[in-house]
Design a protein around this motif. Structure first.
Motif, PDB file in Angstrom:
ATOM      1  N   GLN A   1      63.310  85.460  36.545  1.00 22.25           N
ATOM      2  CA  GLN A   1      62.272  84.908  37.418  1.00 22.25           C
ATOM      3  C   GLN A   1      62.782  83.685  38.172  1.00 22.25           C
ATOM      4  O   GLN A   1      62.482  83.509  39.361  1.00 22.25           O
ATOM      5  N   LEU A   2      63.571  82.838  37.503  1.00 27.35           N
ATOM      6  CA  LEU A   2      64.151  81.674  38.174  1.00 27.35           C
ATOM      7  C   LEU A   2      65.088  82.111  39.301  1.00 27.35           C
ATOM      8  O   LEU A   2      65.057  81.543  40.401  1.00 27.35           O
TER       9      LEU A   2
ATOM     10  N   PRO B   1      55.744  78.857  42.992  1.00 22.88           N
ATOM     11  CA  PRO B   1      55.447  80.049  42.194  1.00 22.88           C
ATOM     12  C   PRO B   1      55.688  81.313  43.011  1.00 22.88           C
ATOM     13  O   PRO B   1      55.520  81.318  44.237  1.00 22.88           O
ATOM     14  N   LEU B   2      56.068  82.391  42.338  1.00 25.42           N
ATOM     15  CA  LEU B   2      56.340  83.643  43.050  1.00 25.42           C
ATOM     16  C   LEU B   2      55.097  84.215  43.711  1.00 25.42           C
ATOM     17  O   LEU B   2      55.185  84.881  44.743  1.00 25.42           O
TER      18      LEU B   2
ATOM     19  N   HIS C   1      64.954  84.887  40.957  1.00 28.03           N
ATOM     20  CA  HIS C   1      64.103  85.441  42.017  1.00 28.03           C
ATOM     21  C   HIS C   1      63.469  84.313  42.833  1.00 28.03           C
ATOM     22  O   HIS C   1      63.431  84.364  44.077  1.00 28.03           O
ATOM     23  N   ILE C   2      62.971  83.291  42.154  1.00 35.65           N
ATOM     24  CA  ILE C   2      62.370  82.142  42.843  1.00 35.65           C
ATOM     25  C   ILE C   2      63.396  81.465  43.749  1.00 35.65           C
ATOM     26  O   ILE C   2      63.111  81.176  44.921  1.00 35.65           O
TER      27      ILE C   2
ATOM     28  N   ASP D   1      57.557  92.028  39.818  1.00 36.54           N
ATOM     29  CA  ASP D   1      58.381  90.886  40.218  1.00 36.54           C
ATOM     30  C   ASP D   1      57.581  89.828  40.966  1.00 36.54           C
ATOM     31  O   ASP D   1      58.142  89.019  41.693  1.00 36.54           O
TER      32      ASP D   1
ATOM     33  N   PHE E   1      59.282  81.711  33.323  1.00 38.57           N
ATOM     34  CA  PHE E   1      60.005  80.533  33.788  1.00 38.57           C
ATOM     35  C   PHE E   1      59.089  79.312  33.798  1.00 38.57           C
ATOM     36  O   PHE E   1      59.462  78.240  33.321  1.00 38.57           O
ATOM     37  N   GLU E   2      57.890  79.456  34.360  1.00 39.68           N
ATOM     38  CA  GLU E   2      56.973  78.319  34.427  1.00 39.68           C
ATOM     39  C   GLU E   2      56.571  77.851  33.034  1.00 39.68           C
ATOM     40  O   GLU E   2      56.362  76.657  32.803  1.00 39.68           O
TER      41      GLU E   2
ATOM     42  N   THR F   1      56.977  91.418  31.287  1.00 41.94           N
ATOM     43  CA  THR F   1      56.691  91.405  32.715  1.00 41.94           C
ATOM     44  C   THR F   1      56.404  92.811  33.204  1.00 41.94           C
ATOM     45  O   THR F   1      56.984  93.790  32.734  1.00 41.94           O
TER      46      THR F   1
ATOM     47  N   SER G   1      55.930  84.610  37.712  1.00 43.29           N
ATOM     48  CA  SER G   1      56.960  83.678  37.242  1.00 43.29           C
ATOM     49  C   SER G   1      56.489  83.014  35.948  1.00 43.29           C
ATOM     50  O   SER G   1      56.870  81.893  35.636  1.00 43.29           O
TER      51      SER G   1
END
Length: 589
Positions: free
Chosen positions: A29-30, A408-409, A32-33, A385, A391-392, A382, A388
């Motif tokens: 997720q990080l 945030p995604l 992807h962000i 996609d 990660f958050e 998850t 997040s």
């Protein structure tokens, strides 16, 4: 408060089984962000504060005051009230906190880049408190909502309304004076957090705070309640629960950067200011009914909410998850990261391979060494996609003095932000607004004048400890950089200047003078705030901690023994009510 999501928390045993998977999800997720938002530009300057407010009940007949366990009843009423408020400017967002006597209030929407917003912060803070106070007054005239950094006799005797039972059978942490019934029932996160801290660390919380040695304080002073505890120290006040920290209240402020580059720049420049602002906001001289020899809460929280095992505490560079931010984020400042910090090499390698700068990658490599303490069953795996969550969740469960918050995604409107976290909350709305506006204006000064305040992390760390010393704002020197030089100077020089450095307040005044879009009313308000900061630094105006200490020492029933009696606490908190409602300033004059 951290990530607030609804669901069923997993036990620590269940989280341990899923840790590798959670880290994999969090890393994905990080990445992807970062890939999605690394080139994001031209976000507006948005900002906002968070105030944690404490509920109390007075018994005027018996001259006592107790912590009021009522946020779980008050929050639904407040949230429903604000849903019905059409004007967003007058709407407040309320959140639960770890304990049932604390609530967090924030503006419904962030403040913007217009200079006029600097003139609305105090009114918004007052509105939050008055909104809650009106509901309390409809039920009784004995209940108040106040901004108290730590309740004086929190953990001493019977200190709540309604009364609760305490002792080993009533605490998952085996605390003698902080039972589980203090926890907010409004959100599943609170109980899970406390339980999992205890189960992960595999030992009791042990915090020892040096007592203020007055003329009749026993020598050595021994906290008799804990006489059988092997971790107790002579001449120290003892705390034995994470709830001792979770029950404190702070003042935080978050800023949105124009881009990731600007957010990282602000992060690095604000890092050396963490101990400076902690010192100026000092408000915690009393712990568990005793006058201490420190003025701030930060290091107490670092120890109380420490989830490390005994083995982890022995490791170099493995700090508590509540700690000073351990490193600068920009590559150009990496030479100043001169203290050891543990890292996850796998995380760093993956992030660098994705194009993330080395020092920022190391920041996340350090962040990921801490296990998540609260994981919701519904969010464990998850499904797409656009989330997040993991990660958050990891990011929000490391409570450093600064927090870098990526977009945030699932939110295209929010940019890269920096959360400034070290300050103690103040007694009055005026003081809280002054601190928030001062830090907000400092971010503009940093950018406008290209200030470089960075000093070695080891010196920031030393400053953080110095900030806790009794009356450090007037008595101690702090490492500070001006131009190309770094030396130890007094707070008055940092804030008001000396022959080599103009001072932070004069720099802010210069910036305000140059803002052509600022009206006279806003300039006047800002000047009042700057005067408070300036006078605290030169010793003319007391910090909350010094004012509380002087109140106790001059109280007619104080016996010079460091003990805060029920009567002293009652008079002190009632005086805070008067200050809060009359907007009085605290002066030595």
């Amino acid at each position: 408060m951290g990530l607030l999501s609804e669901g069923n928390p997993l036990s620590w045993a269940e989280i341990k089984l899923a840790l590798q998977q959670i880290r994999t999800y969090g890393l994905d997720q990080l990445v992807h962000i970062f890939n999605k938002y690394k080139d994001r530009q031209k976000d507006p300057f948005l900002w906002g504060d968070e105030t944690e407010l404490t509920l109390v009940r007075f018994d005027h007949k018996n001259k006592t005051v107790r912590l009021l366990l009522k946020s779980h009843q008050l929050l639904p009423i407040l949230n429903e009230l604000n849903k019905k408020t059409d004007d967003k400017e007058y709407r407040i967002t309320w959140h639960p906190e770890g304990c049932d006597f604390v609530m967090e209030g924030i503006p419904f929407q962030p403040y913007g880049s217009s200079s006029s917003y600097f003139n609305t912060v105090e009114a918004n803070m007052r509105q939050r408190r008055e909104q809650a106070q009106r509901i309390l007054c409809e039920q009784t005239d004995c209940d108040y909502i106040l901004s108290i950094a730590v309740f004086p006799r929190y953990g001493q005797g019977q200190y709540t309304y309604p009364p609760i039972e305490y002792g080993l059978p009533y605490s998952v942490e085996k605390s003698l004076c902080y039972p589980d019934s203090l926890l907010s029932p409004h959100h599943p996160r609170s109980k899970s957090l406390s339980t999992n801290i205890s189960e992960r660390r595999q030992s009791k919380v042990s915090v020892n705070i040096p007592i203020f040695k007055d003329s009749r304080t026993p020598s050595p002073f021994r906290d008799e309640l804990f006489k059988d505890d092997p971790d107790i120290k002579d001449d120290h006040i003892h705390l034995d629960s994470s709830l001792a920290g979770l029950g404190c209240s702070c003042l935080q402020v978050t800023f949105q950067g124009e881009s990731i580059k600007e957010a990282i720049h602000l992060y690095d420049q604000l890092l050396p200011l963490c101990p400076i602002m902690l010192c100026l906001s000092a408000a915690c001289p009393i712990w568990r009914g005793y006058l201490s020899d420190i003025d701030c809460r930060w290091n107490i929280l670092c120890e109380a909410i420490d989830a490390r095992t005994a083995e982890e505490k022995k490791q170099t560079g493995f700090p508590s998850r509540y700690a000073l931010a351990p490193l600068y984020l920009a590559d150009k400042n990496k030479h100043l990261n001169d203290i050891d910090y543990s890292i996850d090499e796998y995380i760093i390698t993956n992030l660098i391979d994705q194009g993330m700068p080395e020092t920022l990658s190391r920041h996340y490599g350090h962040l990921f060494i801490h296990d998540p303490l609260v994981v919701l069953e519904e969010s464990l795996h998850t499904v797409d996609d656009t989330t997040s969550y993991h990660f958050e969740n990891i990011n929000s469960h490391v409570w450093n003095s600064l927090r870098l918050k990526p977009p945030p995604l699932n939110d295209t409107l929010t940019g890269w932000r920096v959360e400034f976290r070290p300050m103690d909350i103040q007694i009055s709305d005026f003081e809280n607004a002054a601190l928030v506006v001062f830090v907000a204006l400092l971010t503009r000064v940093i950018i406008a004048y290209d200030l470089d305040l960075t000093i070695p992390i080891s010196q920031v760390d030393e400053n953080m400890d110095i900030a806790h010393y009794r009356d450090s704002v007037r008595r101690e020197k702090f490492y500070f950089r001006y131009g190309t030089y770094t030396s130890q100077i007094f707070m008055n020089e940092i804030i008001n200047g000396n022959k080599d450095f103009p001072g932070l307040v004069p720099l802010v005044r210069k910036y305000v003078h140059e803002r052509e879009d600022m009206d006279e009313n806003t300039r006047h308000t800002i000047e009042q705030y700057l005067l408070l900061i300036s006078k605290r630094a030169d010793g003319t105006l007391l910090t909350n901690a010094s004012w509380i200490r002087e109140f106790v020492l001059s109280h007619s029933s104080y016996k010079q023994d460091s003990v805060i009696s029920e009567e002293i606490q009652y008079d002190l908190i009632w005086k805070m009510v008067q200050i809060t409602n009359k907007h009085k300033k605290l002066s030595t004059n």
